[in-house]
Design a protein around this motif. Structure first.
Motif, PDB file in Angstrom:
ATOM      1  N   ARG A 124      25.909  11.943  26.019  1.00  0.00           N
ATOM      2  CA  ARG A 124      26.303  11.093  24.894  1.00  0.00           C
ATOM      3  C   ARG A 124      27.634  11.545  24.281  1.00  0.00           C
ATOM      4  N   ASP A 125      28.530  12.075  25.134  1.00  0.00           N
ATOM      5  CA  ASP A 125      29.851  12.549  24.683  1.00  0.00           C
ATOM      6  C   ASP A 125      29.739  13.683  23.667  1.00  0.00           C
ATOM      7  N   ALA A 143      26.634  24.975  17.701  1.00  0.00           N
ATOM      8  CA  ALA A 143      27.006  23.693  17.110  1.00  0.00           C
ATOM      9  C   ALA A 143      27.027  22.626  18.193  1.00  0.00           C
ATOM     10  N   ILE A 144      27.031  21.386  17.767  1.00  0.00           N
ATOM     11  CA  ILE A 144      27.209  20.264  18.683  1.00  0.00           C
ATOM     12  C   ILE A 144      28.523  19.592  18.310  1.00  0.00           C
ATOM     13  N   VAL A 145      29.424  19.463  19.294  1.00  0.00           N
ATOM     14  CA  VAL A 145      30.783  19.011  19.019  1.00  0.00           C
ATOM     15  C   VAL A 145      31.214  17.981  20.053  1.00  0.00           C
ATOM     16  N   SER A 146      32.373  17.376  19.798  1.00  0.00           N
ATOM     17  CA  SER A 146      32.986  16.456  20.754  1.00  0.00           C
ATOM     18  C   SER A 146      33.818  17.240  21.762  1.00  0.00           C
ATOM     19  N   LEU A 147      34.242  16.563  22.824  1.00  0.00           N
ATOM     20  CA  LEU A 147      35.088  17.206  23.820  1.00  0.00           C
ATOM     21  C   LEU A 147      36.418  17.636  23.210  1.00  0.00           C
ATOM     22  N   GLY A 174      30.840  16.088  34.108  1.00  0.00           N
ATOM     23  CA  GLY A 174      30.108  17.324  33.829  1.00  0.00           C
ATOM     24  C   GLY A 174      29.398  17.825  35.067  1.00  0.00           C
ATOM     25  N   SER A 175      29.142  19.102  35.111  1.00  0.00           N
ATOM     26  CA  SER A 175      28.485  19.696  36.265  1.00  0.00           C
ATOM     27  C   SER A 175      27.119  19.064  36.498  1.00  0.00           C
TER      28      SER A 175
END
Length: 221
Positions: A124-125, A143-147, A174-175
């Protein structure tokens, strides 16, 4: 101190017995099972105890991975770790999967020159991240962050990015391989935790993918 480490936060079901006084892993087991951790975990714990020639009563501390990772898997591991600790009257400590990833990488590469960012593709990006110094000290909370935020963090720290989200920095998908780490490292981190640490609890950086559906409640007469 004899420590039992367990991990069910991802595709692996893992357990290890660690002798902190001798800095020695006495036994360990890891199986890539995907699902069904609850059915396999207790038998695996019995196996590693038998390999170490110890009984459950010989264990002085429990270390368990708390996430981020599989919502259900985390719940299985944390419940088992806390339940065993309560039954034995010993301390339980939580270890983040991100720290286990970063410390495993540092132990294998042994450069000790640059910080490391453990980065898991959360889909979900979004990306689960945590930064660590070259000697493994946390430089911030998970944390959860954007690219874009991950790119900025890596540039600011001059850090090496490890994990399934590392390929995203190069504009690649992504892998396809799940994030994995050494259960022995979970044991070492757990053994190094100071006394009186907070009881482990699931580290959920976002809610579960499955949501309860509305509209099925029966009207009351």
């Amino acid at each position: 101190m004899k420590l039992l480490a367990i991990d069910t936060a991802g595709v692996d079901c893992s357990a290890a017995v660690y002798d902190a006084d001798r800095s020695e892993v006495l036994s360990q087991a890891m199986e890539r099972i995907g699902k069904g951790h609850a059915e396999r975990l207790m038998a695996m714990i019995d196996e590693v105890l038998a390999q170490a020639r110890l009984d459950m009563q010989d264990i002085n501390r429990i270390a368990v991975t708390i996430g981020p990772g599989s919502f259900t898997g985390i719940r299985v591991g944390v419940a088992a770790g806390r339940g065993l600790a309560l039954a034995l009257g010993v301390e339980a400590v939580g270890v983040t999967t991100l720290e286990a990833m970063a410390r495993t990488f540092l132990a294998e590469v042994r450069t000790g020159l640059t910080p490391v960012i453990a980065a898991m593709d959360a889909k979900r990006d979004e990306i689960y991240v945590q930064a660590f110094s070259a000697d493994g000290r946390p430089l911030g909370d998970p944390a959860i962050v954007s690219l874009d935020s991950l790119k900025s963090m890596a540039a600011r720290l001059g850090a090496t990015v490890v994990g399934s989200a590392a390929a995203l920095l190069q504009g690649e998908p992504g892998s396809t391989e799940p994030d994995r780490f050494d259960i022995a490292m979970v044991a070492r981190i757990g053994a190094a935790a100071g006394p009186g640490a907070a009881r482990p609890k699931p580290l959920y950086l976002r809610g579960p993918d499955a949501k309860p559906q509305d509209g099925f409640a029966l009207a009351r007469a």
